[in-house]
Design a protein around this motif. Sequence first.
Motif, PDB file in Angstrom:
ATOM      1  N   GLN A   1       0.847  -1.182   0.000  1.00 35.03           N
ATOM      2  CA  GLN A   1       0.000   0.000   0.000  1.00 35.03           C
ATOM      3  C   GLN A   1       0.890   1.241   0.000  1.00 35.03           C
ATOM      4  OE1 GLN A   1      -3.437  -0.373   2.843  1.00 35.03           O
ATOM      5  NE2 GLN A   1      -2.455  -2.346   3.282  1.00 35.03           N
TER       6      GLN A   1
ATOM      7  N   ALA B   1      -7.742   0.533  -4.108  1.00 38.42           N
ATOM      8  CA  ALA B   1      -7.326  -0.503  -3.167  1.00 38.42           C
ATOM      9  C   ALA B   1      -8.543  -1.361  -2.842  1.00 38.42           C
ATOM     10  CB  ALA B   1      -6.759   0.125  -1.904  1.00 38.42           C
TER      11      ALA B   1
ATOM     12  N   PRO C   1      -9.857  -5.605  -1.119  1.00 40.02           N
ATOM     13  CA  PRO C   1      -9.447  -6.869  -0.506  1.00 40.02           C
ATOM     14  C   PRO C   1      -8.825  -7.802  -1.542  1.00 40.02           C
ATOM     15  CG  PRO C   1     -11.648  -6.248   0.226  1.00 40.02           C
ATOM     16  CD  PRO C   1     -11.299  -5.324  -0.898  1.00 40.02           C
ATOM     17  N   ARG C   2      -7.869  -8.603  -1.102  1.00 38.82           N
ATOM     18  CA  ARG C   2      -7.170  -9.515  -2.017  1.00 38.82           C
ATOM     19  C   ARG C   2      -7.835 -10.883  -2.020  1.00 38.82           C
ATOM     20  NH1 ARG C   2      -3.175 -13.536  -1.797  1.00 38.82           N
ATOM     21  NH2 ARG C   2      -3.031 -13.361   0.481  1.00 38.82           N
TER      22      ARG C   2
ATOM     23  N   THR D   1      -4.822  -7.470   1.108  1.00 43.06           N
ATOM     24  CA  THR D   1      -5.093  -6.304   0.259  1.00 43.06           C
ATOM     25  C   THR D   1      -4.433  -6.428  -1.102  1.00 43.06           C
ATOM     26  OG1 THR D   1      -3.172  -5.121   1.150  1.00 43.06           O
ATOM     27  CG2 THR D   1      -5.294  -4.752   2.250  1.00 43.06           C
TER      28      THR D   1
END
Length: 376
Positions: free
Chosen positions: A106, A187, A189-190, A217
């Motif tokens: 990030q 951005a 959630p992964r 993320t």
Amino acid sequence: MADTRTVLVIGGGASGNAVTILLRRAGIAVDLVEAKDDWNATAGSGITLQGNALRVLRELGVWDRVRESGFGFGSVGITAPDGTVLHVAEDIRADGDGLPATVGMQRPRLQQILIDAVRASGASIRLGVRPESLRQDGEGVTVRFSDGTESRYDLVIGADGLGSATRAAIGIEDRPEPTGMAIWRVAAPRPEGVVRTDLAYGGPAYIAGYCPTGESTLYAYVVKARRDRAAVPPASYADEMRRLARHYGGFWPEISAHITDPARVNYTWFDRLLVEGSWHRGRVVLVGDAAHCCPPTLAQGAALSLEDALVLAELLTGAGTWGEDLFRAYYERRITRVRPVVEASVRLGQWQLDGVRDADVPGLMGRTMTMLRELP
């Protein structure tokens, strides 16, 4: 020159923070001024850091925190719009087995790590302040600031980004130029299966990609032809990005479900800039985006900026005299490395704009990254 050398760094982004840390380590007195009150601590969604960037971050002493905060991986996938993987290329390691090939993280987290390192260095920091005038003579620079103060420095480093006021103030007329593309970033959630960068070429966007930035993320992006910013109101950013993303398969449906808040979506143009001839005038020298920028098609913008800081600091701390020869050596050492990256980054985008179907995208990426394995 006095025994205690004094430097003003204008701008607290990656290059400004990095050069401040390195010069302070050598015992040089550094003032850092940043125009934004928040020191850009919350700006951006994600960033891809390849080996040449990681080498500099290790030299800055922040690698352990970067490793803990990011997501390391070693390959990039090229996919069809429906998510079918067409090609997987192993990323080139710049440091053998010592560092990952690539780390996604990030962007605000990276900025905070660098901010903390600058504060720990003992530099003098002033936020919400900018230079209003630079007056040079043969021995240094007198700077008048927006808060009414005035100080004298042996050297001024302009690290104030793409729209650099420092660049303009010293008479360098080069300005960034749009390449014809724009990008939406967010951005999110992964999904569990996202363990590398994947790039889809084609479909309604020129490029649709994502990069893991942590255990939970990622950041995702879609690239389209540039439009007048007035025609893309901020309130529509999420809708526009989701409209483009819905045409992509694989992990995109899961990612798209989280593209809902327009305030979390960033829309910017791709620009290019390469200042030729020299990156200094007298005792004022440029680093980072103030001297060069390129589309993020190779994810090298921050890496090149960090390299600038490393090379300039190395030259400054190793020289008895700060003069024309030193600044010329800095430019010549950097331009031969920066120019091919800027040109390759622009070419990758132009192939998309021109609809070149047989473009050797993996080959150009591989050749450029092989060159960047060498030390700057």
